[in-house]
Design a protein around this motif. Structure first.
Motif, PDB file in Angstrom:
ATOM      1  N   ASN A 120       0.828  -1.206   0.000  1.00 38.82           N
ATOM      2  CA  ASN A 120       0.000   0.000   0.000  1.00 38.82           C
ATOM      3  C   ASN A 120       0.868   1.263   0.000  1.00 38.82           C
ATOM      4  OD1 ASN A 120      -3.104   0.072   0.249  1.00 38.82           O
ATOM      5  ND2 ASN A 120      -2.557  -1.764   1.436  1.00 38.82           N
ATOM      6  N   VAL A 121       1.929   1.234   0.801  1.00 35.83           N
ATOM      7  CA  VAL A 121       2.769   2.427   0.940  1.00 35.83           C
ATOM      8  C   VAL A 121       3.553   2.725  -0.334  1.00 35.83           C
ATOM      9  CG1 VAL A 121       4.789   3.338   2.179  1.00 35.83           C
ATOM     10  CG2 VAL A 121       2.923   2.261   3.446  1.00 35.83           C
ATOM     11  N   GLY A 139       9.724   2.471   1.095  1.00 36.34           N
ATOM     12  CA  GLY A 139       8.538   2.039   1.842  1.00 36.34           C
ATOM     13  C   GLY A 139       8.901   1.560   3.232  1.00 36.34           C
ATOM     14  N   ARG A 171       1.901   6.083   3.707  1.00 37.21           N
ATOM     15  CA  ARG A 171       1.658   6.222   2.261  1.00 37.21           C
ATOM     16  C   ARG A 171       1.631   7.702   1.869  1.00 37.21           C
ATOM     17  NH1 ARG A 171      -4.080   4.297   0.299  1.00 37.21           N
ATOM     18  NH2 ARG A 171      -4.538   5.950   1.791  1.00 37.21           N
ATOM     19  N   ALA A 174       5.164   9.001   1.613  1.00 34.07           N
ATOM     20  CA  ALA A 174       6.136   8.241   0.814  1.00 34.07           C
ATOM     21  C   ALA A 174       6.914   9.125  -0.152  1.00 34.07           C
ATOM     22  CB  ALA A 174       5.425   7.116   0.070  1.00 34.07           C
TER      23      ALA A 174
END
Ligand SMILES: Nc1ncnc2c1ncn2[C@@H]1O[C@H](COP(=O)(O)OP(=O)(O)O)[C@@H](O)[C@H]1O
Ligand SMILES: [Mg+2]
Length: 247
Positions: A120-121, A139, A171, A174
């Motif tokens: 997800n990140v 990440g 996220r 990031a």
């Protein structure tokens, strides 16, 4: 030339405003009906400030965050964020602006349920064209910054609400945005998890100089704000005293 204000909260960060809104107004049209969600609004924010906005449902909090984040455009007024003029920017420029300058955090996390925390990140990193290897390294760094190194392989359903919001914050960070806009980030969390998310955001502000603008019903956030505002029927009013000399 106009003198730029120095930065009282973060002397190391660049001088000048990261957000400068002058007379921005937002009118939604629904059929023939017009809804003024935001009246003439002025707001100047320095890099690394922690800004909190409270106000009842329907008062215009999300609308203001959407304008500041380039998700929607004001009906009128001037708006510059991180040096980008959001009034004149075309759609492509606005898309790039959102990706490169802003991290978004939402009440219900908006994670992809089939992907683990790390995947997800790294999605925004891969979408920007970063290599698989570099994305995973970055990440891992941001997951560490939110205290979740030990949860990389967990999917959202295997994480608590507070942990899911940490993943969402990782996220949002990031791509190293200057500004994070958080819309009711503790709205779905119990008290203990809420407090830990608040502490995390404050920590990220202090350690990394991230600018936070948080819309919330959670009055605990007022205690950590550099400045706070109340929205009432689309009118933004300052609540607490900040450094003198600017709005
Ligand atoms: N896309 C839209 N179309 C029409 N009206 C909208 C839209 N989005 C928000 N509004 C209206 O604008 C006002 C402010 O909404 P919003 O910014 O979502 O408030 P808050 O986040 O404080 O609950 C409300 O009256 C809402 O109904
Ligand atoms: Mg809202």
């Amino acid at each position: 030339m106009e003198e730029l204000p120095s930065n009282p909260t973060h002397p190391a960060l660049p001088a000048g405003y990261v957000i400068q809104a002058t007379g921005i107004k937002k009118v939604y049209k629904r059929g023939r009906e017009e809804i003024v969600a935001l009246w003439d609004t002025n707001l100047s924010i320095l890099p690394g400030e922690f800004i909190v906005m409270i106000g009842p449902s329907g008062s215009g909090k999300s609308t203001l965050l959407h304008l500041l984040g380039g998700i929607d455009r004001p009906t009128r007024g001037e708006l510059r964020v991180n040096g980008v003029d959001l009034i004149t920017a075309n759609e492509d420029a606005l898309t790039r602006f959102r990706r490169d300058n802003i991290g978004f955090v939402f009440q219900f996390y908006n994670l992809l349920p089939s992907l683990n925390a790390l995947d997800n990140v790294i999605l925004p990193l891969l979408a920007k064209g970063m290599s698989w290897k570099a994305s995973r390294e970055r990440g891992a760094v941001v997951l560490e910054q939110v205290g979740l190194s030990h949860r990389q392989k967990h999917t959202p359903s295997q994480l608590s609400g507070g942990e899911q919001q940490r993943v969402a914050i990782a996220r949002a960070m990031a791509l190293e945005p200057r500004v994070i806009l958080a819309d009711e980030p503790t709205g779905d969390l119990d008290r203990a998890s809420s407090n830990s998310i608040i502490n995390l955001m404050v920590d990220l502000k202090q350690r990394l100089g991230v600018t936070f603008i948080v819309a919330t019903h959670n009055l605990n956030l007022l205690q950590v704000a550099d400045r706070s505002y109340e929205l009432t029927d689309g009118h933004l009013n300052r609540m607490s005293n900040g450094p003198a000399g600017y709005i």
